[in-house]
Scaffold this active site. Structure first.
Site, short mmCIF file in Angstrom:
data_model
loop_
_atom_site.label_atom_id
_atom_site.label_comp_id
_atom_site.label_asym_id
_atom_site.label_seq_id
_atom_site.Cartn_x
_atom_site.Cartn_y
_atom_site.Cartn_z
N GLY A 1 43.67 8.77 24.47
CA GLY A 1 43.50 9.84 23.49
C GLY A 1 44.72 10.76 23.43
O GLY A 1 45.75 10.50 24.06
N ASP B 1 33.74 1.97 28.92
CA ASP B 1 33.02 3.21 28.63
C ASP B 1 32.62 3.88 29.95
O ASP B 1 31.82 3.31 30.70
CB ASP B 1 31.78 2.86 27.79
CG ASP B 1 30.98 4.08 27.40
OD1 ASP B 1 31.24 5.18 27.93
OD2 ASP B 1 30.07 3.93 26.55
N TYR C 1 28.28 19.15 21.89
CA TYR C 1 29.58 19.29 22.55
C TYR C 1 29.53 20.42 23.59
O TYR C 1 29.86 20.23 24.76
CB TYR C 1 30.65 19.57 21.50
CG TYR C 1 32.05 19.59 22.04
CD1 TYR C 1 32.64 18.41 22.50
CD2 TYR C 1 32.79 20.77 22.09
CE1 TYR C 1 33.94 18.42 23.00
CE2 TYR C 1 34.08 20.78 22.58
CZ TYR C 1 34.66 19.60 23.03
OH TYR C 1 35.94 19.61 23.53
N TYR D 1 28.55 19.21 42.80
CA TYR D 1 29.20 18.24 43.70
C TYR D 1 30.13 18.94 44.68
O TYR D 1 30.29 18.50 45.81
CB TYR D 1 29.97 17.18 42.89
CG TYR D 1 29.14 15.95 42.61
CD1 TYR D 1 28.08 15.99 41.72
CD2 TYR D 1 29.39 14.74 43.27
CE1 TYR D 1 27.31 14.86 41.47
CE2 TYR D 1 28.62 13.61 43.03
CZ TYR D 1 27.59 13.68 42.13
OH TYR D 1 26.82 12.56 41.89
N ARG E 1 40.50 18.33 12.43
CA ARG E 1 40.78 19.67 12.95
C ARG E 1 41.81 20.36 12.08
O ARG E 1 42.51 19.74 11.29
CB ARG E 1 41.20 19.58 14.42
CG ARG E 1 39.93 19.43 15.25
CD ARG E 1 40.19 19.49 16.70
NE ARG E 1 40.66 18.22 17.19
CZ ARG E 1 40.82 17.94 18.47
NH1 ARG E 1 40.55 18.85 19.37
NH2 ARG E 1 41.24 16.76 18.86
N1 UDP Z 1 38.93 24.57 9.41
C1 UDP Z 1 39.32 24.85 8.11
N2 UDP Z 1 39.82 23.82 7.35
C2 UDP Z 1 39.95 22.55 7.80
C3 UDP Z 1 39.57 22.26 9.14
C4 UDP Z 1 39.05 23.31 9.91
O1 UDP Z 1 39.23 25.99 7.65
O2 UDP Z 1 40.40 21.68 7.05
C5 UDP Z 1 38.40 25.67 10.23
C6 UDP Z 1 37.10 25.36 10.97
O3 UDP Z 1 35.97 25.59 10.14
C7 UDP Z 1 37.18 26.32 12.13
C8 UDP Z 1 38.67 26.38 12.43
O4 UDP Z 1 39.33 25.95 11.24
O5 UDP Z 1 36.72 27.59 11.76
C9 UDP Z 1 39.09 25.52 13.57
O6 UDP Z 1 38.51 24.27 13.40
P1 UDP Z 1 38.88 23.00 14.25
O7 UDP Z 1 38.06 21.88 13.73
O8 UDP Z 1 40.35 22.80 14.30
O9 UDP Z 1 38.43 23.31 15.76
P2 UDP Z 1 37.33 24.21 16.48
O10 UDP Z 1 38.13 25.31 17.05
O11 UDP Z 1 36.31 24.73 15.47
O12 UDP Z 1 36.73 23.30 17.47
#
Ligand code: UDP
Length: 323
Positions: free
Chosen positions: A12, A58, A147, A161, A188
């Site tokens: 990853g 896995d 999550y 542990y 993201r």
């Molecule tokens: N976000 C956004 N536009 C996008 C993707 C994410 O406005 O295209 C917003 C999302 O709703 C969140 C923030 O950006 O409020 C960060 O989102 P991300 O998925 O990067 O990670 P998170 O910190 O929420 O796990």
């Protein structure tokens, strides 16, 4: 002395950079990854190395590793909101059952076991910045619960542990990190905005864009994780870049300014979910005191490096919108 290091999720984003680090310093690295979100191409350059082994496996079904182990980095996780929402049960399993298998291996071998937890354990925080002593504000049945709770359970298991079996455990709490080798399609915010800039598309802001995040570049994070792994510190310890806290709207503006493109927003979009945190900023004084660690990469520089990576990933197809 060559150490033997197991990295779950090693194909990853973070795991592959950690693999590079430990191979570079002369260690033996065994990557365990089921490739659900990890990608073989992230470690392709290591696969013929004599000190590198890849196991497509896995971790929730066990860790079939014989012989001595010095360090286990449990990085396997479905870390992006769209992915963990798509695979909720797998997400719960990898933080719970997967962590248990890592801890059992550590118990058998005497290895240190480091668990990649998250700023999401603070939920939608009622205090900012978040210190390690804050217990969080998490909805156990909410849209992010698979999550958040898997990581909270993983932290509890690490603690159990350590206390019950004397395992050398270490809990990392990672705040929004970005950089090369993130999937272009992981949804993201940094990758979404950069792909939109690359394709000349409008930027997608969820909600009013006033929610904040603090963005840390991957090289800084890898430096922090490897320093932490070299200690016997139990954590939890925050890792992120408090200097780069900004609203999502500001991130959109900065991104367009860095690449000299006009700021165009998509039609209004709803918030990603009702538990999307409104503010997120790490207090990193513990990491600063214990490890002497401070992130150093300016946002603009990190954005340019990530853009270059995504551009080469998507190639000319990016412009046609068909990667
Ligand atoms: N976000 C956004 N536009 C996008 C993707 C994410 O406005 O295209 C917003 C999302 O709703 C969140 C923030 O950006 O409020 C960060 O989102 P991300 O998925 O990067 O990670 P998170 O910190 O929420 O796990």
């Amino acid at each position: 002395m060559t150490r033997r290091i197991v990295i779950t999720g090693g194909a990853g984003f973070l795991g592959s950079h950690l693999s590079d680090h430990f191979i570079g310093r002369g260690d033996e690295v065994i990557v365990v990854d089921n490739e659900v979100t990890g990608r073989r191409q992230n470690i392709a350059h290591l696969e013929s190395h004599p000190r590198f082994t890849f196991l497509k496996h896995d971790v929730t079904t066990g860790l079939p590793i014989d012989g001595p182990v010095d360090l286990i980095l449990h990085m396997a996780s479905l870390a992006s909101p769209p992915f963990y929402k798509k695979y909720p049960v797998e997400t719960l399993d990898v933080g719970s059952v997967g962590t248990r298998h890592c801890l059992e291996l550590a118990r058998r071998t005497g290895a240190r076991c480091v668990f990649a937890s998250t700023s999401e354990v603070y939920g939608d925080p009622l205090e900012s910045p978040q210190r390690e002593s804050y217990w969080g504000n998490v909805n156990p049945i909410g849209p992010r619960s698979m999550y958040d709770e898997s990581k909270r359970y993983g932290e509890a298991l690490m603690t159990a542990y350590r206390n019950a079996h004397g395992v050398n455990t270490g809990i990392l709490r990672i705040f929004n990190t970005y950089g090369p080798r993130m999937r272009w399609d992981d949804g993201r915010v940094v990758t979404s905005f950069l792909v939109q800039v690359l394709r000349g598309e409008p930027l997608t802001i969820h909600g009013d864009g006033r929610q904040t995040r603090s963005f840390c570049f991957v090289a800084d994070l890898v430096d922090g994780i490897t320093r932490f792994a070299a200690t016997d510190h139990p954590g939890p310890m925050n890792f992120g870049n408090p200097d780069n806290e900004m609203t999502i709207r500001t991130l959109a503006e900065r991104t367009c300014a860095v690449f000299g493109v006009p700021l165009v927003f998509s039609p209004p979009l709803p918030r990603q979910d009702e538990n999307d945190p409104m503010q997120r900023r790490p207090d990193i004084s513990l990491a600063q005191q214990v490890l002497g660690w401070t992130p150093a990469t300016p946002l603009d520089e990190g954005l340019k490096a990530t853009y270059a990576y995504l551009a080469s990933e998507l190639g000319s197809d990016a412009k046609r919108g068909q990667p």
